[in-house]
Motif scaffolding. Sequence first.
Motif, PDB file in Angstrom:
ATOM      1  N   GLU A 114       1.525  23.553 -45.474  1.00 45.46           N
ATOM      2  CA  GLU A 114       2.532  22.980 -44.622  1.00 45.46           C
ATOM      3  C   GLU A 114       3.374  22.632 -44.011  1.00 45.46           C
ATOM      4  O   GLU A 114       3.386  22.784 -42.403  1.00 45.46           O
ATOM      5  N   ASP A 115       4.195  23.954 -44.447  1.00 43.65           N
ATOM      6  CA  ASP A 115       5.062  24.481 -44.018  1.00 43.65           C
ATOM      7  C   ASP A 115       4.544  26.095 -42.646  1.00 43.65           C
ATOM      8  O   ASP A 115       5.509  26.022 -41.937  1.00 43.65           O
ATOM      9  N   VAL A 116       4.089  26.598 -43.374  1.00 50.11           N
ATOM     10  CA  VAL A 116       3.232  27.326 -43.190  1.00 50.11           C
ATOM     11  C   VAL A 116       2.608  27.150 -41.591  1.00 50.11           C
ATOM     12  O   VAL A 116       2.509  27.881 -40.426  1.00 50.11           O
ATOM     13  N   GLU A 117       2.323  25.726 -41.238  1.00 49.22           N
ATOM     14  CA  GLU A 117       1.097  24.731 -40.027  1.00 49.22           C
ATOM     15  C   GLU A 117       2.170  24.439 -39.483  1.00 49.22           C
ATOM     16  O   GLU A 117       1.813  24.367 -38.222  1.00 49.22           O
ATOM     17  N   ALA A 118       3.182  24.545 -39.872  1.00 46.72           N
ATOM     18  CA  ALA A 118       4.682  23.724 -38.814  1.00 46.72           C
ATOM     19  C   ALA A 118       4.850  24.947 -38.436  1.00 46.72           C
ATOM     20  O   ALA A 118       5.709  24.421 -37.144  1.00 46.72           O
ATOM     21  N   ALA A 119       4.970  26.073 -39.111  1.00 51.23           N
ATOM     22  CA  ALA A 119       5.825  27.390 -38.427  1.00 51.23           C
ATOM     23  C   ALA A 119       4.575  28.021 -36.913  1.00 51.23           C
ATOM     24  O   ALA A 119       4.751  28.126 -36.073  1.00 51.23           O
ATOM     25  N   VAL A 120       3.210  27.756 -37.415  1.00 53.73           N
ATOM     26  CA  VAL A 120       2.162  27.740 -36.372  1.00 53.73           C
ATOM     27  C   VAL A 120       3.057  27.121 -35.293  1.00 53.73           C
ATOM     28  O   VAL A 120       2.922  27.384 -34.367  1.00 53.73           O
ATOM     29  N   ALA A 121       2.743  25.598 -35.373  1.00 55.44           N
ATOM     30  CA  ALA A 121       2.271  24.722 -34.740  1.00 55.44           C
ATOM     31  C   ALA A 121       4.129  25.237 -33.705  1.00 55.44           C
ATOM     32  O   ALA A 121       4.356  24.861 -31.940  1.00 55.44           O
ATOM     33  N   TRP A 122       4.862  25.866 -34.454  1.00 55.80           N
ATOM     34  CA  TRP A 122       6.634  26.065 -33.769  1.00 55.80           C
ATOM     35  C   TRP A 122       6.240  27.061 -32.383  1.00 55.80           C
ATOM     36  O   TRP A 122       6.839  26.755 -31.811  1.00 55.80           O
ATOM     37  N   VAL A 123       5.940  27.952 -33.035  1.00 59.71           N
ATOM     38  CA  VAL A 123       5.478  29.250 -32.198  1.00 59.71           C
ATOM     39  C   VAL A 123       4.849  28.611 -30.807  1.00 59.71           C
ATOM     40  O   VAL A 123       4.713  28.979 -29.587  1.00 59.71           O
ATOM     41  N   ARG A 124       4.213  28.045 -30.853  1.00 61.90           N
ATOM     42  CA  ARG A 124       2.519  27.405 -30.259  1.00 61.90           C
ATOM     43  C   ARG A 124       3.156  26.574 -29.028  1.00 61.90           C
ATOM     44  O   ARG A 124       3.510  26.881 -28.037  1.00 61.90           O
ATOM     45  N   ALA A 125       4.279  25.978 -29.576  1.00 65.98           N
ATOM     46  CA  ALA A 125       5.221  25.304 -28.113  1.00 65.98           C
ATOM     47  C   ALA A 125       6.113  25.751 -28.018  1.00 65.98           C
ATOM     48  O   ALA A 125       6.517  25.023 -26.673  1.00 65.98           O
ATOM     49  N   ASN A 126       6.399  26.901 -28.884  1.00 66.31           N
ATOM     50  CA  ASN A 126       7.904  27.937 -27.952  1.00 66.31           C
ATOM     51  C   ASN A 126       7.041  28.253 -27.418  1.00 66.31           C
ATOM     52  O   ASN A 126       8.112  29.504 -26.904  1.00 66.31           O
ATOM     53  N   ALA A 127       6.176  28.906 -27.246  1.00 69.02           N
ATOM     54  CA  ALA A 127       5.321  30.401 -27.010  1.00 69.02           C
ATOM     55  C   ALA A 127       5.957  30.506 -25.764  1.00 69.02           C
ATOM     56  O   ALA A 127       6.241  31.963 -25.215  1.00 69.02           O
ATOM     57  N   ALA A 128       5.749  29.730 -24.483  1.00 69.32           N
ATOM     58  CA  ALA A 128       6.371  29.664 -23.140  1.00 69.32           C
ATOM     59  C   ALA A 128       7.931  30.788 -23.313  1.00 69.32           C
ATOM     60  O   ALA A 128       8.297  31.756 -22.483  1.00 69.32           O
ATOM     61  N   LYS A 129       8.860  30.481 -23.666  1.00 73.14           N
ATOM     62  CA  LYS A 129      10.359  30.827 -23.990  1.00 73.14           C
ATOM     63  C   LYS A 129       9.866  32.346 -24.065  1.00 73.14           C
ATOM     64  O   LYS A 129      11.029  32.844 -23.610  1.00 73.14           O
ATOM     65  N   TRP A 130       9.498  32.711 -24.907  1.00 73.30           N
ATOM     66  CA  TRP A 130       9.566  33.901 -25.566  1.00 73.30           C
ATOM     67  C   TRP A 130       8.464  35.174 -24.760  1.00 73.30           C
ATOM     68  O   TRP A 130       7.830  35.929 -25.183  1.00 73.30           O
ATOM     69  N   ASN A 131       7.655  34.368 -23.604  1.00 71.70           N
ATOM     70  CA  ASN A 131       6.558  34.798 -23.110  1.00 71.70           C
ATOM     71  C   ASN A 131       5.045  35.070 -23.864  1.00 71.70           C
ATOM     72  O   ASN A 131       4.608  36.300 -24.311  1.00 71.70           O
ATOM     73  N   ILE A 132       5.299  34.673 -25.378  1.00 73.73           N
ATOM     74  CA  ILE A 132       4.106  34.681 -25.907  1.00 73.73           C
ATOM     75  C   ILE A 132       2.933  33.701 -25.274  1.00 73.73           C
ATOM     76  O   ILE A 132       3.031  33.050 -25.057  1.00 73.73           O
ATOM     77  N   ASP A 133       1.589  34.360 -25.917  1.00 76.27           N
ATOM     78  CA  ASP A 133       0.549  33.391 -25.566  1.00 76.27           C
ATOM     79  C   ASP A 133       0.073  33.147 -26.834  1.00 76.27           C
ATOM     80  O   ASP A 133      -0.405  33.810 -28.014  1.00 76.27           O
ATOM     81  N   PRO A 134       0.291  31.600 -26.895  1.00 76.50           N
ATOM     82  CA  PRO A 134      -0.669  30.656 -28.275  1.00 76.50           C
ATOM     83  C   PRO A 134      -1.856  30.963 -28.446  1.00 76.50           C
ATOM     84  O   PRO A 134      -2.252  30.681 -29.629  1.00 76.50           O
ATOM     85  N   GLU A 135      -2.355  31.412 -28.035  1.00 78.26           N
ATOM     86  CA  GLU A 135      -3.749  31.440 -28.387  1.00 78.26           C
ATOM     87  C   GLU A 135      -4.094  32.771 -28.812  1.00 78.26           C
ATOM     88  O   GLU A 135      -6.009  32.972 -29.519  1.00 78.26           O
ATOM     89  N   ARG A 136      -2.965  34.094 -28.774  1.00 76.77           N
ATOM     90  CA  ARG A 136      -3.398  35.255 -29.580  1.00 76.77           C
ATOM     91  C   ARG A 136      -2.526  35.017 -30.407  1.00 76.77           C
ATOM     92  O   ARG A 136      -1.068  35.892 -30.537  1.00 76.77           O
ATOM     93  N   LEU A 137      -2.406  34.093 -31.379  1.00 74.04           N
ATOM     94  CA  LEU A 137      -1.233  34.263 -33.026  1.00 74.04           C
ATOM     95  C   LEU A 137      -2.623  34.651 -34.405  1.00 74.04           C
ATOM     96  O   LEU A 137      -3.686  33.788 -34.160  1.00 74.04           O
ATOM     97  N   ALA A 138      -1.411  35.888 -35.129  1.00 74.18           N
ATOM     98  CA  ALA A 138      -2.303  36.117 -36.254  1.00 74.18           C
ATOM     99  C   ALA A 138      -0.933  35.713 -37.273  1.00 74.18           C
ATOM    100  O   ALA A 138      -0.178  35.458 -36.590  1.00 74.18           O
ATOM    101  N   LEU A 139      -1.665  35.231 -38.642  1.00 70.81           N
ATOM    102  CA  LEU A 139      -0.733  35.212 -39.275  1.00 70.81           C
ATOM    103  C   LEU A 139      -1.337  35.708 -40.046  1.00 70.81           C
ATOM    104  O   LEU A 139      -1.988  36.693 -40.974  1.00 70.81           O
ATOM    105  N   MET A 140      -0.197  36.178 -41.317  1.00 73.32           N
ATOM    106  CA  MET A 140       0.234  37.660 -42.295  1.00 73.32           C
ATOM    107  C   MET A 140       0.893  37.556 -43.529  1.00 73.32           C
ATOM    108  O   MET A 140       1.816  37.168 -43.532  1.00 73.32           O
ATOM    109  N   GLY A 141       0.161  37.437 -44.444  1.00 73.47           N
ATOM    110  CA  GLY A 141       1.063  37.512 -46.040  1.00 73.47           C
ATOM    111  C   GLY A 141       0.254  38.137 -47.074  1.00 73.47           C
ATOM    112  O   GLY A 141      -0.131  38.769 -46.902  1.00 73.47           O
TER     113      GLY A 141
END
Length: 745
Positions: A100-127
Motif C-alpha cells: 500500500e505504501d508503494v501504491e501511495a508513492a505511485v499516486a503521489w508521483v502521478r498527482a505531482n507529475a506536472a510540477k516536475w514535467n513528468i508524464d503520469p502515463e509513463r511511470l515504471a516501478l523497479m524493485g
Amino acid sequence: MIARLVVLALALSAPIWPAVELKDVEFARPAGVSLTLDAWIPESAATQPAVILVHGGGWSAGDKRTYIKPWFPVLSDAGIAWFTINYRLAPQWKHPAAVEDVEAAVAWVRANAAKWNIDPERLALMGESAGGHLVALAGARAKVKVRAVVDFYGANDLPLINIQRGPSKNLENYLPDGTPETVRAASPATYIHRGMPQFLFIHGTGDKAVPWQQSPAMCDAMKTAGAQCEVFLIEGAPHGVSGWEAQPEFQVWKPKVVSWLRAALGTSQGQPSAALGMFEGHADIGSVTRPGSAAYDAGARSYTITGSGENMWGAADAFHFAWKKVSGDVALSAGIAFPKPGGNAHRKAVLMIRQSLDADSAYADVALHGDGLTSIQYRDARGAATHEVQANVTAPGRLRIEKRGAYFYMLLGGEDQEPTLAAGTGRMEFQEPFYVGLGVCSHDKDASETAVFSNVELSPAPPSAAQPVLYSALETISVTSTDRRVVRIFPGRIEAPNWTPDGVDLLYNSGGGIYRIPASGGTPALIDTGFATRNNNDHGISPDGKWLAISDQSQEKRQSLIYVVPLAGGTPRRVTALAPSYWHGWSPDGQTLVYCAQRDGEFDVYSIPTAGGEETRLTTAKGLDDGPEFSPDGMYIYFNSDRTGRMQIWRMKPDGSGQEQVTSDDFNNWFAHPSPDGKRLVFLTFEKDVQGHPPNKDVYLRMMNLSDGKITVLARLFGGQGTINTPSWSPDSRRVAFVSHHLFR
C-alpha cells in the motif's frame, strides 16, 4: 519533513546535464508514519517518463538509499528520472502495509507529475528482492496505474517458494498469518491478468535466496494470460545487485535495464527530447531495439521521422512517435513520402490519435504503407486486436485523420486537393487528454525506416455543419482476418449489397434503383428494372445468376410487391399477388422464394413458387418473423423472430416444421445469412434497447460457426437498416459485403 531542491549536476550520480534533486520529501503518512522519497529529475522542455525505485531487505530492513545504490548512476547517466522511496517495515507492519505504501508513492508521483514535467502515463516501478516482490504485486494488483515493472529477483509465487526452499523467517515476519488465503493474497502471481503492465524480470541463476525459476514461471503465466513480459537471466549471479558490482560479467543488467525502460516508457537515447515543432515530444513506443528519431524543418513545415519496430498490429505496437497531448475534436493532415526507395512493403507512416503511450493503447491512425496501401487502423480498447479498413485509393498525395466525438475518419486527396472522406471507424470513446501525432514503423525489428511528413497541419476539426451529411461506404470484410476494404464511398444512402455468383460484381439499391459495381471498385451502372422504380433493400440474385428478385413499391398503393427480372435488365414479372411482401431468399434450386409479408396485421414468413401461384404461410407465432433465407443444402430456412421478447435467430424446415431457436443472448439479432459452404452464419446485431432495425445506429456484424455455435464479432460499425438486409456472402465464403454509414459533419 525536510525538502531540499537543488538545480545542479549531482555528485551522487554524476549527471551529464542539469537536473533537479529532491531529498526527504514526505509522500504519505499512514497511521502517523512519515514516508519519504528522494528523486533525481533531469530538466526537460518536454514531459518525460520516470521510474519509482523500491529497495529490498526481506521486508524488514533497508531504506530508500540502501541495497539499490547501483541503480542511481545507471538511470541518471541515461537521463531517466527516478524516485526512491521508503515503506513501512516488518515485523511491526504486516502485509499489505508495504505494498500500500508503494501504491501511495505511485499516486503521489502521478498527482505531482506536472510540477516536475513528468508524464503520469509513463511511470515504471523497479524493485529488488523484497522490493521486487512489492513492485510486482503493485503492478499486478493494478490499484494504481503504471506502464512497466522491473522485478529484480522478487518472490512472485509465495506458496511455491515455501515448497522450493522451506519456511522463511522473513516471510513469517511479513505476513499477518500463514493461512493459504493470506499467502495467495500476497503473491503477485495471484493477480496475473491481460492488460497488466509489461514486466522485465532480472534474475541470477546463482540466487540461493529466491529460486531463479520464479521469474520465468511468472512470465510464462503472464504470457498465457495475454500480458507482456521478458526474462533476463544472468548466469551465476547471486542474490543482491550490490554484490554484482565487483564482477564485470554481471554488469550486463545495466544496458539491458536502460534499453528496456526506454522501449517500455518511450524515451529517446541521451537527453530527454525537446519540443519538436508543434509536438511536445517524441519517443519509441513498445519494444523497439533500434532507437528512433525525429527532426523538424520549420521552413517547410515538415517532419522527418525514423522508426524501427516489428509491427503496429495485433494487441501491441512498436514504432517511433512524435506527439502532442490534446482534447476535443481534432484534425491532423500531411503529405507523406518514403524518401528511400525499396524497403519493406509493409512499413508504415501514420497520422495517429492515441489514448496513451502504452504499447497496447487504444488508437486510430491513417496509415500509408510502403507499397502505397492506405488504410485507417484502430484498436478500440487497450490490449484488444487491431482492425483495418482499407481505402480504394493508393498512395494519396495528402492524408488526414479526424476525430469527431467518438468516431474517427480517414480523408484522402491529391497533393493539391482537399481530402475527402474515404473510411471511418465504429464508436470509440477516448478519455481526454489523448495523444495526436506522427509515427513510423519499419515492420522489421532489425531495421529502421524514414518517412517525411510535409505541410503538417494540426487543428481543431472543421466546424460542424448545421445538418450532418450522410455518406455510405460499400465495403467487404474477410471473415478470417476481419480486414475491411472500401469498394466505394457514396454521398447519400445505399443499402443491401449482393454478390454476383461469379464473385466479380456487387449489387446494391439506392434511390429506388438497383445498381451493379465491380467488387474491386469502379463506376456503378443502373440495372434496368422497367416500371419498378421504387425498389427497396430486399433483393437478390438467383443461384444460376440469371435472375434478380426485387421488392418494389411503385405499384398498388405503394406497398411492396415481389418481382423477378433478368439480371441483365428487362421487364419485371410479378410473383406475389398480395402486398406488402418483402423478398429475402431463393431456394438452392431456384424454384422457390421465401419472404416476409404482412397479412391480417401480422408479419410472418411465407414461401411461393418462383413461377407464381399460392403462397404458403410458414410461421404463425405472435410478433414479427422476418429475414428468411435458405441454407445452401436446402434443409433449413433461417429467419429472425421476436417471439421470445427479443429479436433472435431461428431456423425451421422448408415446410415450416421443426422451428428452433439458434441464438439466445442479450442483443437483438437480425438477418441471418448462411455462408455458401454451409459452415457459418453472419447476422446483424443491435443493442438490447433498440426497437426494430432502424438506420444510423451503432451495430455489430457477428458470425456464428455452425459446427459449435461459437459467435465472434466481425466488425463494429455505424449502420443498421440496409447494412446486410439480404444475402451478402462472396461465392467462395471468404468475405461478406455490407454497407456502413457515416454522418459526417
